[in-house]
Design a protein around this motif. Structure first.
Motif, short mmCIF file in Angstrom:
data_model
loop_
_atom_site.label_atom_id
_atom_site.label_comp_id
_atom_site.label_asym_id
_atom_site.label_seq_id
_atom_site.Cartn_x
_atom_site.Cartn_y
_atom_site.Cartn_z
N PHE A 238 0.83 -1.21 0.00
CA PHE A 238 0.00 0.00 0.00
C PHE A 238 0.87 1.26 0.00
N ALA A 239 1.91 1.25 0.82
CA ALA A 239 2.82 2.40 0.86
C ALA A 239 3.59 2.53 -0.45
N PHE A 240 3.93 1.40 -1.03
CA PHE A 240 4.59 1.40 -2.34
C PHE A 240 3.74 2.15 -3.37
N LEU A 241 2.44 1.89 -3.37
CA LEU A 241 1.54 2.57 -4.29
C LEU A 241 1.40 4.05 -3.94
N LEU A 242 1.51 4.39 -2.65
CA LEU A 242 1.38 5.78 -2.22
C LEU A 242 2.58 6.64 -2.64
N THR A 243 3.65 6.02 -3.08
CA THR A 243 4.76 6.82 -3.61
C THR A 243 4.39 7.40 -4.97
N PHE A 244 3.40 6.81 -5.63
CA PHE A 244 2.96 7.24 -6.96
C PHE A 244 4.16 7.36 -7.91
N SER A 245 5.10 6.44 -7.74
CA SER A 245 6.28 6.42 -8.61
C SER A 245 5.96 5.58 -9.84
N ARG A 246 5.62 6.27 -10.92
CA ARG A 246 5.03 5.58 -12.07
C ARG A 246 5.95 4.53 -12.68
N VAL A 247 7.20 4.89 -12.91
CA VAL A 247 8.12 3.97 -13.58
C VAL A 247 8.33 2.71 -12.76
N ILE A 248 8.58 2.88 -11.45
CA ILE A 248 8.89 1.73 -10.61
C ILE A 248 7.66 0.85 -10.41
N ILE A 249 6.48 1.46 -10.28
CA ILE A 249 5.26 0.67 -10.13
C ILE A 249 4.97 -0.12 -11.41
N VAL A 250 5.19 0.50 -12.56
CA VAL A 250 4.98 -0.20 -13.83
C VAL A 250 5.98 -1.35 -13.96
N LEU A 251 7.24 -1.12 -13.61
CA LEU A 251 8.25 -2.18 -13.68
C LEU A 251 7.89 -3.33 -12.75
N PHE A 252 7.36 -3.00 -11.58
CA PHE A 252 6.91 -4.03 -10.64
C PHE A 252 5.81 -4.88 -11.26
N GLY A 253 4.80 -4.22 -11.86
CA GLY A 253 3.70 -4.95 -12.48
C GLY A 253 4.15 -5.80 -13.65
N VAL A 254 5.03 -5.25 -14.48
CA VAL A 254 5.53 -6.00 -15.63
C VAL A 254 6.32 -7.22 -15.17
N GLY A 255 7.13 -7.04 -14.13
CA GLY A 255 7.92 -8.15 -13.61
C GLY A 255 7.05 -9.28 -13.09
N ILE A 256 5.98 -8.92 -12.37
CA ILE A 256 5.07 -9.94 -11.85
C ILE A 256 4.41 -10.70 -13.00
N VAL A 257 3.95 -9.99 -14.02
CA VAL A 257 3.29 -10.63 -15.16
C VAL A 257 4.26 -11.57 -15.87
N ILE A 258 5.50 -11.12 -16.10
CA ILE A 258 6.48 -11.95 -16.79
C ILE A 258 6.75 -13.23 -16.00
N GLN A 259 6.92 -13.10 -14.69
CA GLN A 259 7.21 -14.28 -13.88
C GLN A 259 6.04 -15.25 -13.87
N LEU A 260 4.82 -14.75 -13.82
CA LEU A 260 3.65 -15.62 -13.83
C LEU A 260 3.52 -16.34 -15.17
N VAL A 261 3.74 -15.60 -16.25
CA VAL A 261 3.65 -16.21 -17.58
C VAL A 261 4.69 -17.31 -17.74
N LEU A 262 5.93 -17.02 -17.33
CA LEU A 262 6.98 -18.03 -17.43
C LEU A 262 6.69 -19.23 -16.54
N SER A 263 6.17 -18.95 -15.35
CA SER A 263 5.92 -20.03 -14.40
C SER A 263 4.87 -21.00 -14.88
N PHE A 264 3.83 -20.48 -15.53
CA PHE A 264 2.72 -21.34 -15.94
C PHE A 264 2.87 -21.86 -17.37
N SER A 265 3.83 -21.31 -18.13
CA SER A 265 3.97 -21.72 -19.53
C SER A 265 4.99 -22.84 -19.72
N ARG A 266 5.91 -22.99 -18.76
CA ARG A 266 6.93 -24.03 -18.88
C ARG A 266 6.59 -25.20 -17.96
N ARG A 267 6.75 -26.40 -18.47
CA ARG A 267 6.30 -27.59 -17.75
C ARG A 267 6.98 -27.74 -16.39
#
Length: 445
Positions: A238-267
């Protein structure tokens, strides 16, 4: 009790906990009016790091010996060469003493880098260090949340908290529905730095939370035991979001999506995910709930920060700094204008800018090129290349955490395209060099 018996380990973990704390003394300022970028400081973390070095030398009873096997491929070798180029750049400096101070700071963090690579598993453990980072991040989260609710500072001057007000000059605020809103600072000098530290704390939480049970695949027998951990994570996020740091929040979201995609796409990763399925579901559920709650509470502010205009200051200033850095590099392509000289050079060339606009270039790669020359930048990039090349070659990618380390490290490099704090501030430098050292120690992780 074990920490009390090992003062070096105690000092190390205290140092890690204190990374975001800005407590400092101003030793000297080379320009008037005062600029934080042309001043020398003694931080509390400088004292802790110096004590750590002394305890290290005392334990080994000799100056540390570094293993330079395959020396040209060892990232530390290229870091040492970068230090040499940084020293050589001082011949072009306008303010020599400022450059020598910056070189001293680079030596300090180079020493920290080598300390981490040499002593991994000896004086500190990654799991315990992660726990310390989580505790530090939780404290910073509470401070940041309180600051945002108050829309001002809390009076925590002993922790180095900045004097914060929505009407003060030089304070990170934004406008939503004609109202000015203060972004969360914590005890760091800027919300982007707090965001980077909380990003580190969130990564550490994922690492620690997944590993802390002996049987990660099992659902905890008493779910009540998990609630304190999840509340800590929720507060940090919650505090992370309250920084309203656009670049870092976007990088965080992109990183989570990439890891989830890789995790569920490889056997092989699907099998690993099944072993920690309950934890992944819990973390995702809390993350989604916190994000939805945040948007419901602060939708006007979120909407304002999501909208990016090419005319807003955050964009135009970055373009301006990049153009200045490119011009400086073109005029001094080999050795640059001198370490730490970007701001003094701006002051001499653009005499009538508002004082708050005299800042380092917000792209660390262009900043390095302008101050140490293209040769210095080339060596720095070689240091980064061999750090990640070594990581990719030695890491066991059958482990899920391997992609997490890689994603986190690449996220820091991406941050460096949009902000300078990773190399120009005390807190950012600790985050950057600590991450590079851990990546270099991957064969021990």
């Amino acid at each position: 009790m074990k920490l009390l018996k090992n003062p070096e380990r105690l000092v190390f973990y205290l140092l890690v906990f204190s990374i975001p704390i800005q407590s400092r003394l101003v030793l000297h300022s080379w320009t008037q009016p005062f600029s934080q970028w042309t001043s020398a400081y003694l931080y509390g973390t400088d004292i802790l790091l110096g004590l750590l070095f002394l305890l290290w030398i005392w334990r080994t009873r000799q100056l540390p010996k570094l293993d330079f096997n395959k020396i040209t491929l060892f990232p530390g070798f290229w870091l040492s060469i970068f230090f040499v180029f940084s020293a050589l750049s001082i011949i072009n400096s306008h303010i020599n003493s400022l450059s020598w101070y910056q070189l001293l700071k680079l030596a300090e963090f180079t020493g920290f880098y080598f300390y981490l690579t040499v002593n991994f598993g000896k004086t500190y453990e990654l799991k315990k260090a992660s726990l310390v980072i989580i505790a530090s991040g939780f404290l910073q989260a509470l401070i940041g949340i309180a600051q945002y609710l108050k829309q001002g500072s809390l009076g925590l001057r002993l922790l180095g908290e900045s004097p914060l007000s929505v009407t003060a000059q030089g304070i990170a605020v934004f406008i939503a529905d004609t109202h000015r809103y203060l972004r969360a600072y914590g005890s760091t000098p800027h919300p982007n730095i707090l965001a980077a530290w909380l990003f580190t704390a969130i990564f550490s939480f994922y690492f620690y939370y997944i590993l802390r049970q002996s049987k990660p695949g099992s659902i905890p027998k008493n779910i009540l035991h998990e609630i304190p951990w999840l509340l800590i994570y929720a507060a940090i996020l919650f505090a992370f979001l309250l920084t309203f740091s656009r670049v870092i929040i976007v990088l965080f979201g992109v990183g989570i999506v990439i890891q989830l995609v890789l995790s569920f796409s490889r056997r092989n990763y699907r099998q690993k995910i099944s072993e920690i399925k309950s934890k992944v579901i819990i973390i995702l559920s809390v993350s989604v709930a916190v994000s939805i709650l945040f948007c419901l509470l602060y939708w006007p502010q979120v909407k304002s920060r999501v909208h990016i205009s090419a005319e807003e200051e955050a964009v135009t200033q970055r373009v301006f700094y990049n153009q200045v850095a490119e011009s400086v590099t073109a005029s001094h392509p080999l050795t640059g204008i001198g370490l730490g000289q970007f701001v003094p050079d701006m002051m001499s060339k653009f005499k009538y800018l508002p004082p708050g606009l005299y800042q380092p270039d917000h792209n660390i790669y262009l900043l390095i090129a302008s101050e140490t020359g293209l040769l210095g930048l080339a060596v720095f990039l070689l240091f980064l290349f061999f750090t990640f090349w070594r990581f990719v070659r030695r890491v066991d990618f059958s482990k899920l955490r391997s992609f997490s380390f890689l994603t986190f490290g690449l996220s820091l490099l991406a941050m460096g395209l949009f902000d300078h704090f990773l190399l120009t501030t005390q807190q950012g430098s600790f985050i950057f060099w600590m991450t590079m050292a851990l990546l270099a120690s991957v064969d021990k992780v």
